[in-house]
Each structure stands twice: as structure tokens, then as C-alpha cells.
Design a protein around this motif. Structure first.
Motif, PDB file in Angstrom:
ATOM      1  N   GLU A 213     -74.233  29.201 -64.588  1.00  0.00           N
ATOM      2  CA  GLU A 213     -73.527  30.350 -64.008  1.00  0.00           C
ATOM      3  C   GLU A 213     -73.881  30.476 -62.519  1.00  0.00           C
ATOM      4  O   GLU A 213     -74.412  31.480 -62.049  1.00  0.00           O
ATOM      5  CB  GLU A 213     -73.875  31.638 -64.759  1.00  0.00           C
ATOM      6  N   LEU A 216     -72.469  33.545 -60.345  1.00  0.00           N
ATOM      7  CA  LEU A 216     -73.108  34.819 -60.689  1.00  0.00           C
ATOM      8  C   LEU A 216     -74.555  34.857 -60.213  1.00  0.00           C
ATOM      9  O   LEU A 216     -75.036  35.893 -59.738  1.00  0.00           O
ATOM     10  CB  LEU A 216     -73.041  35.057 -62.202  1.00  0.00           C
ATOM     11  N   THR A 219     -74.521  35.534 -56.530  1.00  0.00           N
ATOM     12  CA  THR A 219     -74.203  36.938 -56.236  1.00  0.00           C
ATOM     13  C   THR A 219     -75.405  37.827 -56.513  1.00  0.00           C
ATOM     14  O   THR A 219     -75.726  38.720 -55.720  1.00  0.00           O
ATOM     15  CB  THR A 219     -73.002  37.396 -57.079  1.00  0.00           C
ATOM     16  N   PHE A 259     -70.411  44.970 -59.736  1.00  0.00           N
ATOM     17  CA  PHE A 259     -70.922  43.683 -60.232  1.00  0.00           C
ATOM     18  C   PHE A 259     -71.531  43.856 -61.624  1.00  0.00           C
ATOM     19  O   PHE A 259     -71.282  43.048 -62.535  1.00  0.00           O
ATOM     20  CB  PHE A 259     -71.969  43.140 -59.247  1.00  0.00           C
ATOM     21  N   GLY A 263     -70.338  42.338 -65.129  1.00  0.00           N
ATOM     22  CA  GLY A 263     -71.305  41.570 -65.902  1.00  0.00           C
ATOM     23  C   GLY A 263     -71.448  42.084 -67.320  1.00  0.00           C
ATOM     24  O   GLY A 263     -71.518  41.305 -68.281  1.00  0.00           O
ATOM     25  N   ILE A 272     -69.944  35.256 -70.595  1.00  0.00           N
ATOM     26  CA  ILE A 272     -70.978  34.842 -69.641  1.00  0.00           C
ATOM     27  C   ILE A 272     -72.114  34.188 -70.411  1.00  0.00           C
ATOM     28  O   ILE A 272     -72.602  34.731 -71.409  1.00  0.00           O
ATOM     29  CB  ILE A 272     -71.499  36.054 -68.842  1.00  0.00           C
TER      30      ILE A 272
END
Length: 308
Positions: A213, A216, A219, A259, A263, A272
Motif C-alpha cells: 500500500e 497510503l 500519505t 484521509f 481509510g 485496504i
């Protein structure tokens, strides 16, 4: 005594759930051989679940609309995240509490009388006893982990993190019991505390995501750096120069909340790849929602119990 009752119940609605989930995360992180630690964590989970159950019954018609609408008590994902976490871990979770929280009404339709004040005082004292025990338990876990005498799937930093939150909760309730109200700390202290919490959330998220990932992870790392910079700036500012920094913190936290929302939706939707429990994703989202309410009220110049 109305302020005492409202602030006590609003504090328990947020932090009581946080503590019961801390206990669950500790419980889920112990290996099967640590039967004593598992049993003690489960006991604290039950104690805080009982405290939250009692809080919900008292809170209906008393607590403020701003708290109920903030997303810090429950989110659109909470019930689903609890069901998934219950199924994944086998740890019991009383979903009916969440359903009852979703039905709580705000306002002043309930008269705060001596009986309610007495019941809230009893609840506060019970919670303080449980908090003292949980704090000591977390400190013991941290000592044993540092001495390499105990394994847990939880990072040592995460244990330090949840220990700070428990001490904050205890400080708030202790102040209410001593003074009947909460002393508002300065804005700088507020931001130092919660920016550190937000920074560590980003660090945990990055470390619990699957290595594939990449976007992600990048980020999350970016948010960790953002809050690290905000922490450094806050340490250098005096109280008079905090307004501009608070505006920057508010904007960063709004982006971070988006975010975390995405998530949580991705994790509860099994989209995810990670080792993040669904309830942990919802847990950190609620804390971001709580901080957003505090920052918004601070900018408006309003008192907020959560700034402690």
C-alpha cells in the motif's frame, strides 16, 4: 451543577469508549500464553463497557448537540467496525451500546436534579477507580515489554500513546470532582498534546499498512511530518502568536480527518491491505473528529472541555 453533569457525561461518552477499546486492543495483542494479562485486559474492557452503558442511559436529553454531531462518539462506521472486530478476534463487544448512542437526543429536556448529580458523581468515582487500575496496568505492560519479558503485537510507542490518553481522561474527571468544572488550559498546551496524538496515529497507520500500500503509506508519512512540524512551531510560539498556527492546524486536521474517513471506509470494506483492526481505524477517526471540534471551538473563542 448542570455544567458538572453535562461535562462529565460528554467526557465519558468519548473517553469511556476510547478506554474500553484500548483494553480490547491490548487484549487482542497478547499471545495465548499470557493468560493473566489477557484476563486483566478483558476485565478492564468489561469495566469500561459497563461505565459507557451507564453513561448512555444518563446522557439522553442532557448532552450538547455539538458533541453528538461531531462524530467523536460514534461514526457511520462504528457499528460495522465493531461487528467485524468481534468476528475477527472473538472478543465480545456489546453492539447495543452503539445503537443506544445513535439514539441519544441533545438538549435540556431532562432536569438536572440531585438524583442525577448523585448518579453522575458515583459514575465519576467508579470510572476514576477503573482508570487508576488501567493506567497502572498499561505502565506494567510497558515496563515488561521494555525489559523483553513480555511480547505484544502492539508497539511500545502505542502503549505510551494510550497511557497518555488515559492520564488525560483521569485529569479531566479529577478536575470535575474537585472543582465541579474543567479549567481550560492554554491553546499551546492543547495543540502540543493533540498534535502529538495525531502524529503518532499517522506513524502507527504507516507501520500497520501492508508494504504494497505504497500510496497510503506515503500519505500517512506526509501527515506524520506535517504534525511534527506543527509540534515544533507550537513549541516556539507564545500564546499571543498561536492564532495563525491554530488555523494551520485546523486545516491540516480537516485533511487528515478526510484521509482517516477514507481509510476507515476502505478497511471496513476490505479494500485496504493491512493488519489494522476495523475498530482501530474507526477509533483514530473518532479522535480526529474530537480534535476538530476542539479546534473549531477554540477558533470561535468558546470554552471546550476537551482541550485538557
Amino acid at each position: 451543577m448542570r455544567e458538572y453533569v453535562i461535562l462529565s457525561l460528554e467526557t465519558h461518552l468519548f473517553f469511556g469508549r476510547i478506554m474500553k477499546e484500548h483494553s480490547l486492543f491490548l487484549l487482542a495483542g497478547f499471545p495465548a500464553k499470557e493468560t493473566e494479562f489477557i484476563q486483566r485486559a478483558d476485565q478492564f474492557r468489561e469495566e469500561f463497557e459497563d461505565g459507557l452503558r451507564r453513561t448512555v442511559k444518563l446522557a439522553d436529553g442532557i448532552v450538547s448537540k455539538s458533541v453528538l454531531n461531531s462524530g467523536e462518539i460514534v461514526t457511520e462506521f462504528t457499528k460495522k467496525a465493531e461487528c467485524q472486530t468481534k468476528n475477527l478476534t472473538g472478543i465480545p463487544i456489546d453492539i447495543k451500546i452503539t445503537e443506544a448512542e445513535e439514539r441519544i437526543c441533545a438538549g435540556s429536556r431532562v432536569t438536572v436534579n440531585r438524583e442525577i448529580v448523585s448518579r453522575v458523581r458515583m459514575l465519576n468515582r467508579q470510572i476514576l477507580r477503573s482508570l487508576n487500575g488501567l493506567i497502572a496496568f498499561k505502565e506494567e505492560i510497558l515496563r515488561e515489554v521494555r525489559r523483553c519479558r513480555l511480547y505484544t503485537a502492539n508497539y511500545p510507542l502505542l502503549i505510551e500513546h494510550i497511557l497518555r490518553e488515559a492520564k488525560l481522561y483521569r485529569q479531566i474527571i479529577s478536575n470535575l470532582e474537585r472543582r465541579g468544572r474543567i479549567s481550560s488550559p492554554d491553546l499551546r498546551s492543547l495543540e502540543l498534546f493533540w498534535n502529538q496524538i495525531m502524529m503518532e496515529h499517522a506513524q502507527f497507520i504507516q507501520g500497520l499498512l501492508d508494504p504494497t500500500e505504497c500510496e497510503l503509506m506515503e500519505t500517512a508519512n506526509g501527515f506524520a511530518k506535517d504534525y511534527c512540524r506543527l509540534l515544533e512551531e507550537a513549541k516556539e510560539q507564545d500564546q499571543k502568536a498561536m492564532n495563525a498556527l491554530t488555523s494551520k492546524t485546523l486545516q491540516t486536521t480537516k485533511q487528515y480527518q478526510k484521509f482517516k474517513t477514507a481509510g476507515t471506509e476502505g478497511i471496513t470494506g476490505c479494500e485496504i491491505r493491512s493488519v489494522i483492526l476495523p475498530l482501530l481505524a474507526d477509533h483514530v477517526l473518532r479522535e480526529a473528529n474530537h480534535y476538530l471540534r476542539i479546534l473549531t471551538q477554540a477558533q470561535k473563542g468558546a470554552d471546550s472541555y476537551g482541550v485538557m
